[in-house]
Design an enzyme around this catalytic site. Structure first.
Site, PDB file in Angstrom:
ATOM      1  N   GLU A  32       0.847  -1.199   0.000  1.00  0.00           N
ATOM      2  CA  GLU A  32       0.000   0.000   0.000  1.00  0.00           C
ATOM      3  C   GLU A  32       0.879   1.244   0.000  1.00  0.00           C
ATOM      4  O   GLU A  32       1.782   1.385   0.816  1.00  0.00           O
ATOM      5  CB  GLU A  32      -0.924   0.008   1.216  1.00  0.00           C
ATOM      6  CG  GLU A  32      -1.761   1.259   1.373  1.00  0.00           C
ATOM      7  CD  GLU A  32      -2.602   1.578   0.148  1.00  0.00           C
ATOM      8  OE1 GLU A  32      -2.357   2.643  -0.473  1.00  0.00           O
ATOM      9  OE2 GLU A  32      -3.500   0.783  -0.203  1.00  0.00           O
ATOM     10  N   LYS A  49     -20.073   9.342   5.244  1.00  0.00           N
ATOM     11  CA  LYS A  49     -21.207   8.999   6.102  1.00  0.00           C
ATOM     12  C   LYS A  49     -21.146   9.739   7.438  1.00  0.00           C
ATOM     13  O   LYS A  49     -22.170  10.091   8.021  1.00  0.00           O
ATOM     14  CB  LYS A  49     -21.272   7.483   6.347  1.00  0.00           C
ATOM     15  CG  LYS A  49     -21.377   6.645   5.071  1.00  0.00           C
ATOM     16  CD  LYS A  49     -22.540   7.029   4.219  1.00  0.00           C
ATOM     17  CE  LYS A  49     -22.315   7.348   2.788  1.00  0.00           C
ATOM     18  NZ  LYS A  49     -21.136   7.308   2.079  1.00  0.00           N
ATOM     19  N   ALA A 266     -17.556  16.170  -9.608  1.00  0.00           N
ATOM     20  CA  ALA A 266     -17.965  14.838  -9.166  1.00  0.00           C
ATOM     21  C   ALA A 266     -18.547  14.080 -10.352  1.00  0.00           C
ATOM     22  O   ALA A 266     -19.688  13.620 -10.334  1.00  0.00           O
ATOM     23  CB  ALA A 266     -18.986  14.943  -8.036  1.00  0.00           C
ATOM     24  N   VAL A 267     -17.720  13.957 -11.395  1.00  0.00           N
ATOM     25  CA  VAL A 267     -18.190  13.378 -12.663  1.00  0.00           C
ATOM     26  C   VAL A 267     -17.745  11.930 -12.831  1.00  0.00           C
ATOM     27  O   VAL A 267     -17.724  11.408 -13.935  1.00  0.00           O
ATOM     28  CB  VAL A 267     -17.718  14.228 -13.861  1.00  0.00           C
ATOM     29  CG1 VAL A 267     -18.384  15.591 -13.848  1.00  0.00           C
ATOM     30  CG2 VAL A 267     -16.193  14.383 -13.859  1.00  0.00           C
ATOM     31  N   HIS A 441     -44.621  -4.532  12.630  1.00  0.00           N
ATOM     32  CA  HIS A 441     -45.371  -3.281  12.510  1.00  0.00           C
ATOM     33  C   HIS A 441     -45.302  -2.517  13.824  1.00  0.00           C
ATOM     34  O   HIS A 441     -45.451  -3.116  14.889  1.00  0.00           O
ATOM     35  CB  HIS A 441     -46.837  -3.585  12.172  1.00  0.00           C
ATOM     36  CG  HIS A 441     -47.706  -2.363  12.126  1.00  0.00           C
ATOM     37  ND1 HIS A 441     -47.697  -1.502  11.054  1.00  0.00           N
ATOM     38  CD2 HIS A 441     -48.588  -1.849  13.025  1.00  0.00           C
ATOM     39  CE1 HIS A 441     -48.559  -0.521  11.283  1.00  0.00           C
ATOM     40  NE2 HIS A 441     -49.112  -0.719  12.477  1.00  0.00           N
TER      41      HIS A 441
END
Length: 462
Positions: A32, A49, A266-267, A441
Site C-alpha cells: 500500500e 457517512k 464529481a463526474v 409493525h
C-alpha cells in the site's frame, strides 16, 4: 521474501482478499502506497457517512420544535465536523491494520508494480526499491476522481471529493458538477449546514442510473432542500476571478454564468492503472479496464485483478465480493461467480436511495411484461411518526412468473432495508413470498410487503 499471495492495494478489495487468503492458510503480503483501507475507508464511504450524520443531526436540531422539543442557540461547527470525519476514517484504518496483524499479514508500505513473473517491485517514500516474489498476485489499485478536460482540478478552487472532505473553512457557495452518488451526497451535506449549492447534471435527471421515479423524487427533494438543480446542463469552463469561481453553464443551448466560492467536480472516477507494470507483463485491457474472467484471472497466469480496475460496478461491496470469489478460487474452492445484476446500490442523500435489479424501463427493454407495486412513505405510520414522509418503495415483477425483477427504494432508512430485496432476488422470490412473509409493525420495512401487495391489488394496512 516469498509469499503465496501478494495484494497490491489495501482498499475493500485488497484487504478483504488478504484476510480471506490468510484464513485459508496462505502466506500473504499487502502493498500500500497511502493510507491503509484505501479510498473507501479514508476518502469515500466512511468519512462521507460521518459528514452526512453530522448534517442529519444538525437538521434534526433545526426542526426540533416539530418533535415538541425546544432548543437554545446552536450552530454547525464546520472544523469540528470535518475533524470528527477524519477521526472516524483514521479509526477504521487502524481497524484494518489490526486485522492484518491478527491474521499475520505482512504490510509493505510503498508503490507496488509488477516486475517480471511472480514478482512485485515496491518503491518506498525515500525511493528505495525492493522486490518480492509470490505465487499469486492480485491487483486491487482502485480509482481516483475523474478530471474533465475543461474542468481541471487545482485542489483549491476547483476540487475533487478528497478536498471536499478536508476544506479549511466552509464555503458560502458551491457548484457541484455531476449528480451521481458522490455529487448528490456532498451537495446534501454542504447545503444542510448552510452552503448555497447549485447542482449541475449533464443528463435529464439527477441520479440518472436509478429508476426514473426515484430520480424524479430525489430531484424534488433537492429542490425542497433549496438546492438549485440544473439538468441537461454542462459546465463549459470555469475562470477564477477575485477568489471566486465564474462558471459558464450551457443549459439546452442557453449559456448562464454562475458564481461560487468552490466548484466540486464529481463526474465519476478513473481506474489507477498507470505505472503498475501492465504493459511489461502483457496484461490485456478492455475499454480502459483490465480484462478478467469470472474468477478475476487476467490473461497472465498467476495475476488477478479486482475492484474498480475491472468491469463491474465501482462499489466497495462489489470489490469485497470479487476479492472473496477470487481468493477462494485460488485456494481450490468452488465459489459462485458474481451476478452483477443482483448487486445493490445505495446513495446516502436525504431521503436515502437504494436499489437492486432491473429498473422498470430496463425490464421492459429486456422483453419482460412487468407489473409494478408502489407504497408511499406518506402512508407509512413509522415514517410519519419519524417525521420523514418523503419517498416510496417500488417493486418490479415479471407478469408471467410473478418473480421479483427489481427493487427501487427512496426514503428514510432504505439503505438498511435493501438487503431483503437482494436476498429475495437471489432466491428467485415471487410476489406472494414477500406478501405472506410477516413484517413487524410499525416499521419502514413493512413497506416492502405493502408494495408487493399493491402490485397485486392486495393492500393490507398502514
Amino acid at each position: 521474501m516469498n509469499y503465496d499471495l501478494t495484494v497490491i492495494g489495501s482498499g475493500p478489495g485488497g484487504y478483504v482478499a488478504a484476510i480471506r487468503a490468510s484464513q485459508l492458510g496462505m502466506k500473504v503480503a499487502v502493498v500500500e502506497r497511502a493510507e491503509i483501507g484505501g479510498i473507501c475507508l479514508n476518502w469515500g464511504c466512511i468519512p462521507t457517512k460521518s459528514l452526512l450524520k453530522s448534517a442529519q443531526v444538525y437538521d434534526y436540531i433545526k426542526h426540533a420544535e416539530q418533535y415538541g422539543i425546544k432548543v437554545g442557540e446552536y450552530k454547525a461547527d464546520f472544523k469540528e465536523i470535518i475533524a470528527r470525519s477524519r477521526g472516524i476514517a483514521e479509526q477504521m484504518s487502524k481497524g484494518v491494520q489490526y486485522l492484518f496483524k491478527k491474521n499475520k499479514i505482512d504490510l509493505i508500505q510503498g508503490f507496488g508494480k509488477l516486475a517480471g513473473k511472480n514478482t512485485v517491485e515496491v518503491t518506498d517514500a525515500e525511493g528505495k526499491t525492493e522486490t518480492y516474489t509470490a505465487k499469486h498476485i492480485i491487483l486491487a489499485t482502485g480509482s481516483r476522481s475523474k478530471e474533465l478536460p475543461n474542468l481541471k482540478q487545482d485542489g483549491k478552487k476547483i476540487i475533487g471529493y478528497r478536498e471536499a472532505l478536508t476544506l479549511d473553512k466552509q464555503p458560502e457557495s458551491m457548484i457541484v458538477v455531476g449528480s451521481g452518488a458522490i455529487g448528490t451526497e456532498l451537495a446534501f451535506f454542504y447545503n444542510s449546514i448552510g452552503t448555497q449549492v447549485t447542482l449541475v447534471e449533464y443528463l435529464p435527471n439527477v441520479l440518472p442510473l436509478e429508476d426514473e421515479d426515484v430520480s424524479k423524487q430525489i430531484g424534488r427533494s433537492l429542490k425542497k432542500a433549496k438546492i438549485k438543480v440544473m439538468v441537461s446542463s454542462s459546465v463549459e469552463k470555469v475562470e477564477i476571478k477575485d477568489d471566486k469561481c465564474i462558471a459558464t453553464v450551457n443549459s439546452k443551448g442557453k449559456e448562464t454564468t454562475l458564481e461560487a466560492d468552490i466548484v466540486l467536480s464529481a463526474v465519476g472516477v478513473v481506474p489507477n492503472l498507470e505505472n503498475i507494470g501492465l504493459e511489461d507483463a502483457g496484461i490485456i485491457l478492455e475499454k480502459g479496464k483490465i480484462k478478467v474472467d469470472d474468477f478475476y484471472r487476467t490473461n497472465v497466469e498467476g495475476i488477478y485483478a479486482i475492484g474498480d480496475i475491472v468491469h463491474g460496478q465501482a462499489l466497495a461491496h462489489v470489490a469485497s465480493a470479487e476479492a472473496i470469489c477470487c481468493v477462494e478460487k485460488i485456494a481450490g474452492l468452488n465459489p459462485e461467480p458474481i451476478d452483477y445484476g443482483k448487486v445493490p446500490g445505495a446513495v446516502y442523500t436525504t431521503p436515502e436511495v437504494a436499489s437492486v435489479g432491473l429498473t422498470e424501463k430496463a425490464a421492459i427493454e429486456n422483453g419482460y411484461e412487468v407489473k409494478t407495486g408502489k407504497f408511499p412513505y406518506t402512508a407509512s405510520g413509522k415514517a410519519t411518526a419519524a417525521g420523514n414522509r418523503d419517498g416510496f418503495i417500488k417493486l418490479v415483477f415479471d407478469v408471467k412468473t410473478n418473480k421479483l425483477l427489481g427493487a427501487h427504494f427512496v426514503g428514510l432508512n432504505v439503505t438498511e432495508m435493501i438487503a431483503e430485496a437482494v436476498v429475495s432476488l437471489k432466491l428467485g422470490a415471487e410476489a406472494h413470498d414477500l406478501i405472506k412473509s410477516i413484517h413487524p409493525h410499525p416499521t419502514m420495512s413493512e413497506a416492502i410487503m405493502e408494495a408487493a401487495a399493491a402490485a397485486y391489488d392486495e393492500v393490507i394496512h398502514i
